[in-house]
Design an enzyme around this catalytic site. Structure first.
Site, PDB file in Angstrom:
ATOM      1  N   ASP A 119       0.769  -1.118   0.127  1.00 16.37           N
ATOM      2  CA  ASP A 119       0.162   0.296  -0.027  1.00 16.37           C
ATOM      3  C   ASP A 119       0.629   1.539  -0.606  1.00 16.37           C
ATOM      4  O   ASP A 119       0.645   2.096   1.075  1.00 16.37           O
ATOM      5  CB  ASP A 119      -1.194  -0.249   1.198  1.00 16.37           C
ATOM      6  CG  ASP A 119      -1.744  -1.176   1.133  1.00 16.37           C
ATOM      7  OD1 ASP A 119      -2.008  -1.952   0.268  1.00 16.37           O
ATOM      8  OD2 ASP A 119      -3.022  -0.820   1.578  1.00 16.37           O
ATOM      9  N   HIS A 174     -10.491   7.025   1.578  1.00 11.34           N
ATOM     10  CA  HIS A 174      -9.270   6.815   1.404  1.00 11.34           C
ATOM     11  C   HIS A 174      -9.236   5.765   0.056  1.00 11.34           C
ATOM     12  O   HIS A 174      -9.920   5.041  -0.017  1.00 11.34           O
ATOM     13  CB  HIS A 174      -8.030   6.912   2.528  1.00 11.34           C
ATOM     14  CG  HIS A 174      -8.541   5.579   3.019  1.00 11.34           C
ATOM     15  ND1 HIS A 174      -9.510   5.837   3.937  1.00 11.34           N
ATOM     16  CD2 HIS A 174      -7.950   4.370   2.947  1.00 11.34           C
ATOM     17  CE1 HIS A 174      -9.145   4.113   4.261  1.00 11.34           C
ATOM     18  NE2 HIS A 174      -8.707   3.144   3.472  1.00 11.34           N
ATOM     19  N   LYS A 205      -7.129  -5.151  -2.650  1.00 13.01           N
ATOM     20  CA  LYS A 205      -7.722  -5.808  -1.561  1.00 13.01           C
ATOM     21  C   LYS A 205      -8.680  -4.257  -1.307  1.00 13.01           C
ATOM     22  O   LYS A 205      -8.050  -3.026  -2.027  1.00 13.01           O
ATOM     23  CB  LYS A 205      -6.952  -5.656  -0.577  1.00 13.01           C
ATOM     24  CG  LYS A 205      -6.232  -4.661  -0.027  1.00 13.01           C
ATOM     25  CD  LYS A 205      -5.363  -5.507   0.825  1.00 13.01           C
ATOM     26  CE  LYS A 205      -4.421  -4.031   1.230  1.00 13.01           C
ATOM     27  NZ  LYS A 205      -4.931  -3.020   2.194  1.00 13.01           N
ATOM     28  N   CYS A 230      -2.047  -2.204   7.304  1.00 10.39           N
ATOM     29  CA  CYS A 230      -1.718  -3.502   6.674  1.00 10.39           C
ATOM     30  C   CYS A 230      -0.854  -3.795   7.074  1.00 10.39           C
ATOM     31  O   CYS A 230      -0.964  -5.495   5.939  1.00 10.39           O
ATOM     32  CB  CYS A 230      -1.934  -2.656   5.276  1.00 10.39           C
ATOM     33  SG  CYS A 230      -3.810  -1.928   5.067  1.00 10.39           S
TER      34      CYS A 230
HETATM   35  C1  VGL Z   1      -4.649   0.707   5.365  1.00 10.44           C
HETATM   36  C2  VGL Z   1      -5.905   2.126   7.074  1.00 10.44           C
HETATM   37  C3  VGL Z   1      -7.315   1.826   6.147  1.00 10.44           C
HETATM   38  C4  VGL Z   1      -3.116  -0.189   5.462  1.00 10.44           C
HETATM   39  C5  VGL Z   1      -5.585   0.599   4.839  1.00 10.44           C
HETATM   40  O1  VGL Z   1      -3.066  -0.113   4.527  1.00 10.44           O
HETATM   41  O2  VGL Z   1      -2.831  -0.312   6.399  1.00 10.44           O
HETATM   42  N1  VGL Z   1      -4.899   1.698   6.833  1.00 10.44           N
HETATM   43  N2  VGL Z   1      -6.860   1.351   4.949  1.00 10.44           N
HETATM   44 ZN    ZN Z   2      -7.900   1.197   3.469  1.00 12.29          ZN
END
Ligand code: VGL
Ligand code: ZN
Length: 202
Positions: free
Chosen positions: A11, A72, A97, A142
């Site tokens: 991510d 987001h 995802k 994540c």
């Molecule tokens: C994530 C919070 C919400 C991440 C994704 O990629 O760590 N954190 N969605």
């Molecule tokens: Zn997220």
């Protein structure tokens, strides 16, 4: 014999970097370091996987539907794009995802799918991967969930300490996540160690 390895970049998207919708502290600091890891793994001919958080508008993951987060990484927006300076090779396998509108959790890259609909784990197994190196964002969500799933799946798992940053909703969350992962059997590594080890096996 050395185990077959892969790099998993979690991510590294604009929304998780400063200026984005849900920034990890100094999130973009991981980019130059990850670019070095990418070079290492490419040179050693080890596969590279990159996950992306990829939410539909109106996801149950967002606060306006009772989820924990501000909106987001909405599909197709610039905030959902991989960081512009991340040098992902064309050969990198993208794992998507968070695209189920009803999903409010779903942090692990192991819950995501390749473009042809395979799970990350099946795709690693098909490539004969036994050992995985994980970096990216965010340490306390994540990255943490992905590293936990990797050990659970029986992979030898390394957390790239110099290529992760956290959101830290509560101060110390990232440090606690790292300690918890170590207790669960995750190894930690830095660039110098990985580079030295690749030099030895090549
Ligand atoms: C994530 C919070 C919400 C991440 C994704 O990629 O760590 N954190 N969605
Ligand atoms: Zn997220």
């Amino acid at each position: 014999m050395a185990l077959k390895q892969a790099l998993l970049i979690v991510d590294v998207q604009h929304d998780f970097c400063p200026g984005g919708a849900l920034p990890a502290q100094d999130g973009d600091d991981v980019v130059p370091v990850l670019n070095e890891y990418i070079d290492d793994f490419k040179r050693a001919d080890h596969p590279i996987f990159a996950s992306r958080d990829w939410h539909p508008e109106g996801s149950a993951h967002f606060q306006d539907r009772g989820g924990p987060w501000p909106p987001h990484c909405i599909q197709g927006t610039s905030g959902a794009e991989f960081h512009r300076d991340l040098n992902l090779p064309d050969s990198a396998v993208i794992i998507t995802k968070g695209d189920d509108p009803e999903e409010d959790e779903g942090y692990s890259a192991f819950e995501g799918k390749t473009p042809d609909g395979k799970t990350l784990l099946d795709s690693l197994k098909d490539a004969g991967i036994e050992e995985i190196y994980i970096g990216g964002l965010a340490t306390d969500y994540c990255v943490r969930a992905s590293a936990m799933d990797a050990v659970k799946a029986g992979l030898r798992t390394h957390l790239l300490l110099d290529a992760i940053r956290g959101v830290d909703v509560n101060p110390g969350d990232s440090e606690r996540a790292i300690e918890e992962l170590k207790r669960d059997g995750v190894h930690v590594a830095t660039r110098a160690q990985v580079a030295a080890q690749h030099a030895e096996t090549n």
